[in-house]
Motif scaffolding. Sequence first.
Motif, PDB file in Angstrom:
ATOM      1  N   TYR A  34      -3.585   8.366 -18.689  1.00 25.82           N
ATOM      2  CA  TYR A  34      -2.847   8.090 -17.460  1.00 25.82           C
ATOM      3  C   TYR A  34      -3.640   8.620 -16.285  1.00 25.82           C
ATOM      4  O   TYR A  34      -4.397   9.593 -16.422  1.00 25.82           O
ATOM      5  CB  TYR A  34      -1.477   8.762 -17.469  1.00 25.82           C
ATOM      6  N   ILE A  35      -3.437   8.012 -15.120  1.00 27.15           N
ATOM      7  CA  ILE A  35      -4.067   8.463 -13.875  1.00 27.15           C
ATOM      8  C   ILE A  35      -3.017   9.182 -13.028  1.00 27.15           C
ATOM      9  O   ILE A  35      -1.918   8.655 -12.818  1.00 27.15           O
ATOM     10  CB  ILE A  35      -4.621   7.255 -13.082  1.00 27.15           C
ATOM     11  N   ASP A  36      -3.378  10.367 -12.536  1.00 27.04           N
ATOM     12  CA  ASP A  36      -2.472  11.076 -11.634  1.00 27.04           C
ATOM     13  C   ASP A  36      -2.605  10.473 -10.238  1.00 27.04           C
ATOM     14  O   ASP A  36      -3.655  10.595  -9.603  1.00 27.04           O
ATOM     15  CB  ASP A  36      -2.831  12.570 -11.609  1.00 27.04           C
ATOM     16  N   PRO A  37      -1.550   9.834  -9.747  1.00 24.80           N
ATOM     17  CA  PRO A  37      -1.641   9.162  -8.439  1.00 24.80           C
ATOM     18  C   PRO A  37      -1.836  10.134  -7.282  1.00 24.80           C
ATOM     19  O   PRO A  37      -2.283   9.742  -6.207  1.00 24.80           O
ATOM     20  CB  PRO A  37      -0.301   8.423  -8.312  1.00 24.80           C
ATOM     21  N   GLU A  38      -1.510  11.412  -7.518  1.00 22.43           N
ATOM     22  CA  GLU A  38      -1.715  12.415  -6.467  1.00 22.43           C
ATOM     23  C   GLU A  38      -3.192  12.764  -6.327  1.00 22.43           C
ATOM     24  O   GLU A  38      -3.620  13.277  -5.298  1.00 22.43           O
ATOM     25  CB  GLU A  38      -0.944  13.706  -6.787  1.00 22.43           C
ATOM     26  N   GLU A  39      -3.964  12.503  -7.378  1.00 20.29           N
ATOM     27  CA  GLU A  39      -5.389  12.840  -7.363  1.00 20.29           C
ATOM     28  C   GLU A  39      -6.272  11.635  -7.083  1.00 20.29           C
ATOM     29  O   GLU A  39      -7.373  11.765  -6.538  1.00 20.29           O
ATOM     30  CB  GLU A  39      -5.811  13.425  -8.719  1.00 20.29           C
ATOM     31  N   CYS A  40      -5.838  10.463  -7.482  1.00 17.02           N
ATOM     32  CA  CYS A  40      -6.648   9.237  -7.374  1.00 17.02           C
ATOM     33  C   CYS A  40      -6.965   8.925  -5.916  1.00 17.02           C
ATOM     34  O   CYS A  40      -6.083   8.933  -5.060  1.00 17.02           O
ATOM     35  CB  CYS A  40      -5.882   8.073  -8.007  1.00 17.02           C
ATOM     36  N   ILE A  41      -8.241   8.656  -5.629  1.00 18.71           N
ATOM     37  CA  ILE A  41      -8.648   8.352  -4.248  1.00 18.71           C
ATOM     38  C   ILE A  41      -8.888   6.852  -4.055  1.00 18.71           C
ATOM     39  O   ILE A  41      -9.465   6.433  -3.059  1.00 18.71           O
ATOM     40  CB  ILE A  41      -9.913   9.146  -3.853  1.00 18.71           C
ATOM     41  N   ASP A  42      -8.459   6.046  -5.030  1.00 22.47           N
ATOM     42  CA  ASP A  42      -8.527   4.587  -4.893  1.00 22.47           C
ATOM     43  C   ASP A  42      -9.937   4.062  -4.691  1.00 22.47           C
ATOM     44  O   ASP A  42     -10.139   3.093  -3.960  1.00 22.47           O
ATOM     45  CB  ASP A  42      -7.649   4.116  -3.730  1.00 22.47           C
ATOM     46  N   CYS A  43     -10.888   4.688  -5.356  1.00 28.60           N
ATOM     47  CA  CYS A  43     -12.265   4.219  -5.191  1.00 28.60           C
ATOM     48  C   CYS A  43     -12.502   2.918  -5.955  1.00 28.60           C
ATOM     49  O   CYS A  43     -13.424   2.164  -5.642  1.00 28.60           O
ATOM     50  CB  CYS A  43     -13.243   5.292  -5.652  1.00 28.60           C
ATOM     51  N   GLY A  44     -11.687   2.659  -6.991  1.00 25.19           N
ATOM     52  CA  GLY A  44     -11.805   1.418  -7.750  1.00 25.19           C
ATOM     53  C   GLY A  44     -12.939   1.387  -8.762  1.00 25.19           C
ATOM     54  O   GLY A  44     -13.124   0.392  -9.459  1.00 25.19           O
ATOM     55  N   LEU A  45     -13.691   2.483  -8.870  1.00 30.44           N
ATOM     56  CA  LEU A  45     -14.854   2.504  -9.780  1.00 30.44           C
ATOM     57  C   LEU A  45     -14.465   2.306 -11.239  1.00 30.44           C
ATOM     58  O   LEU A  45     -15.227   1.769 -12.037  1.00 30.44           O
ATOM     59  CB  LEU A  45     -15.601   3.836  -9.639  1.00 30.44           C
TER      60      LEU A  45
END
Length: 99
Positions: A34-45
């Motif tokens: 799972y991805i923590d949405p509070e940490e994700c910077i939406d780089c899309g990599l």
Amino acid sequence: MAHIVCEPCKNCKYTDCVAVCPVECFHEADVILYIDPEECIDCGLCIPECPVEAIFADSDVPEKWQSYIELNAKLAPTLPVINATKEPLPTAPPRPHKG
Ligand code: SF4
Ligand code: F3S
């Protein structure tokens, strides 16, 4: 906004995605990440790294997997960070050829 791991990751866990994430926002459960949405910077990599196309920007999550938006947000913070690639689960489908 955030990026979301959806159903194709389940029973698979290729973990290619974690190697490119600059902020360590992937967390590992037994059968899925799972991805923590509070940490994700939406780089899309991470999107093109997943061989089974399990990762979507939250605005692009297919209708049938909308529940994963909440699942990622709720469960990621409760699970350990994974930031190094490892062997996929034995139940993973064969790795598709990159075109
Ligand atoms: Fe990590 Fe970027 Fe993917 Fe978010 S979009 S999970 S920051 S690689
Ligand atoms: Fe899962 Fe794809 Fe990452 S299968 S572990 S989201 S590379």
